[in-house]
Design a protein around this motif. Structure first.
Motif, PDB file in Angstrom:
ATOM      1  N   UNK A 146       0.867  -1.175   0.000  1.00  0.00           N
ATOM      2  CA  UNK A 146       0.000   0.000   0.000  1.00  0.00           C
ATOM      3  C   UNK A 146       0.908   1.229   0.000  1.00  0.00           C
ATOM      4  N   UNK A 147       0.332   2.410  -0.069  1.00  0.00           N
ATOM      5  CA  UNK A 147       1.132   3.626  -0.217  1.00  0.00           C
ATOM      6  C   UNK A 147       0.953   4.543   0.982  1.00  0.00           C
ATOM      7  N   UNK A 148       2.036   5.287   1.294  1.00  0.00           N
ATOM      8  CA  UNK A 148       2.011   6.229   2.400  1.00  0.00           C
ATOM      9  C   UNK A 148       2.353   7.630   1.937  1.00  0.00           C
ATOM     10  N   UNK A 149       2.204   8.585   2.838  1.00  0.00           N
ATOM     11  CA  UNK A 149       2.414   9.988   2.508  1.00  0.00           C
ATOM     12  C   UNK A 149       3.813  10.450   2.911  1.00  0.00           C
ATOM     13  N   UNK A 150       4.476  11.254   2.061  1.00  0.00           N
ATOM     14  CA  UNK A 150       5.804  11.776   2.416  1.00  0.00           C
ATOM     15  C   UNK A 150       5.807  12.640   3.673  1.00  0.00           C
ATOM     16  N   UNK A 151       4.659  13.203   4.040  1.00  0.00           N
ATOM     17  CA  UNK A 151       4.604  14.054   5.228  1.00  0.00           C
ATOM     18  C   UNK A 151       4.761  13.262   6.530  1.00  0.00           C
ATOM     19  N   UNK A 152       4.765  11.931   6.443  1.00  0.00           N
ATOM     20  CA  UNK A 152       5.018  11.131   7.647  1.00  0.00           C
ATOM     21  C   UNK A 152       6.502  11.082   8.004  1.00  0.00           C
ATOM     22  N   UNK A 153       7.365  11.465   7.056  1.00  0.00           N
ATOM     23  CA  UNK A 153       8.803  11.332   7.266  1.00  0.00           C
ATOM     24  C   UNK A 153       9.302  12.325   8.308  1.00  0.00           C
ATOM     25  N   UNK A 154      10.106  11.831   9.240  1.00  0.00           N
ATOM     26  CA  UNK A 154      10.790  12.672  10.217  1.00  0.00           C
ATOM     27  C   UNK A 154      12.191  12.135  10.401  1.00  0.00           C
ATOM     28  N   UNK A 155      13.017  12.862  11.138  1.00  0.00           N
ATOM     29  CA  UNK A 155      14.400  12.475  11.293  1.00  0.00           C
ATOM     30  C   UNK A 155      14.597  11.305  12.244  1.00  0.00           C
ATOM     31  N   UNK A 156      15.787  10.698  12.217  1.00  0.00           N
ATOM     32  CA  UNK A 156      16.058   9.506  13.019  1.00  0.00           C
ATOM     33  C   UNK A 156      16.222   9.770  14.503  1.00  0.00           C
ATOM     34  N   UNK A 157      16.365  11.057  14.883  1.00  0.00           N
ATOM     35  CA  UNK A 157      16.513  11.412  16.292  1.00  0.00           C
ATOM     36  C   UNK A 157      15.468  12.428  16.734  1.00  0.00           C
ATOM     37  N   UNK A 158      14.467  12.665  15.886  1.00  0.00           N
ATOM     38  CA  UNK A 158      13.405  13.610  16.229  1.00  0.00           C
ATOM     39  C   UNK A 158      12.401  12.984  17.193  1.00  0.00           C
TER      40      UNK A 158
END
Length: 334
Positions: A146-158
């Motif tokens: 299935x597909x997800x939204x790019x706005x879910x992306x955050x940094x690895x230490x956020x």
């Protein structure tokens, strides 16, 4: 947050270099070439492109890869100390393709955990039934994507913000493939030629919102259960595919407040990276920078009966790809 403040003892990554997106205090984010001893080269300067981004680099990955190897081996470059920099998600993708039900033991655990109260099957019967379904899917070459939204992306230490409406937020640490060449209707044999490298993704899910109880015929509600802002901590690095000998033989480990919850080999995947990329490409066109999340192994919160809450700390690592650390912060109800 810097790598140093993440307080992880894991090696940075496998191979001679990796790509990250970093920033100095008060400065703009930039694509960086990172070497294992903790030095960073600003690729905007090294490649004489002031507007360069990690996504733009991936768009011409095959062309730039030899130059990146050369830069990594040049001690005379204008190197920066990694500990003085903040680390962000390594790339902002156009598209995110997520594979569900791709680890045998994980699927069995979820099937048992999600049984309806009036389900007549015993736990053993449910396990046997879903195992047979997975065997059929593997034989018919039908991954579940299935597909997800790019706005879910955050940094690895956020920090990860847990929405006030999410009643059962859960972790799902995964191996993620990062696309370089556009891929459309490629074969399994061709698929890995379109993968620039690999990174780590934690594909958070609100288990309470997965299924539409009001519309059981519709099934899953991926928008609501997976697409809150920041629900996909990514990185820290993109490690070139050539540095990862076998993506089907990596250890995926997640610790919650120091306690190991997930610790499984990618050998347990039903469909490997090549089969997933090929399958997706039969319908959609993958673009440079896109992510293919390969699914989560066993050991999610639903299995343990312990979901995420305010103050939790997640430490995630995948063999050769480094480690991420995120703190959970509960959103106040509006």
């Amino acid at each position: 947050m810097s790598v140093k403040s993440a307080a992880t003892t894991a090696p940075l990554f496998a191979g001679p270099f990796a790509i990250g997106t970093l920033s100095a205090p008060g400065g703009a984010a930039f694509p960086g070439l990172v070497v294992p001893d903790g030095r960073v080269l600003d690729l905007r300067t090294a490649l004489d492109e002031p507007a360069l981004t990690a996504l733009a680099l991936l768009e011409r990955w095959d062309e730039e890869l030899p130059r990146l190897h050369g830069l990594a081996g040049d001690p005379a470059g204008d190197w920066l100390p990694l500990d003085d920099l903040s680390v962000h998600a390594p790339v902002q993708p156009w598209q995110i393709f997520q594979s569900g039900a791709n680890y045998r033991q994980h699927v069995i655990d979820l099937e048992v955990a999600h049984r309806a109260p009036d389900d007549p099957r015993t736990a053993e019967e449910a396990r046997a039934e879903i195992a047979a379904i997975m065997d059929k899917r593997a034989a018919e070459d039908l991954p579940y994507v299935f597909i997800g939204l790019p706005t879910t992306i955050t940094g690895p230490y956020d920090d990860v913000v847990l929405p006030s409406w999410a009643r059962k937020p859960d972790w799902e640490l995964e191996l993620a493939a990062v696309i370089s060449r556009p891929a459309y209707r490629v074969t399994v044999e061709e698929a890995l030629e379109h993968v620039a490298g690999y990174t780590i993704a934690n594909d958070l899910t609100d288990r309470a919102a997965v299924f539409r109880r009001d519309m059981p015929a519709i099934g899953t509600d991926w928008l609501r259960c997976k697409n809150a802002p920041g629900f996909t901590p990514l990185g820290p690095w993109i490690v070139p595919a050539g540095s990862i000998a076998d993506p089907s033989d990596l250890r995926v480990t997640l610790k919650l407040n120091g306690e190991t919850m997930q610790d499984e080999s990618t050998k347990d995947m039903i469909f490997g990276v090549a089969r997933l990329v090929s399958y997706i490409s039969q319908t959609a066109q993958l673009l440079p920078g896109d992510l293919v999340l390969t699914g989560s192994p066993a050991g999610n919160g639903m299995h343990w009966g312990r979901l995420l809450r305010d103050g939790d700390v997640m430490d995630g690592s995948v063999t050769g790809l480094g480690a991420q650390r995120t703190h959970c912060v509960a959103e106040e109800a509006p």
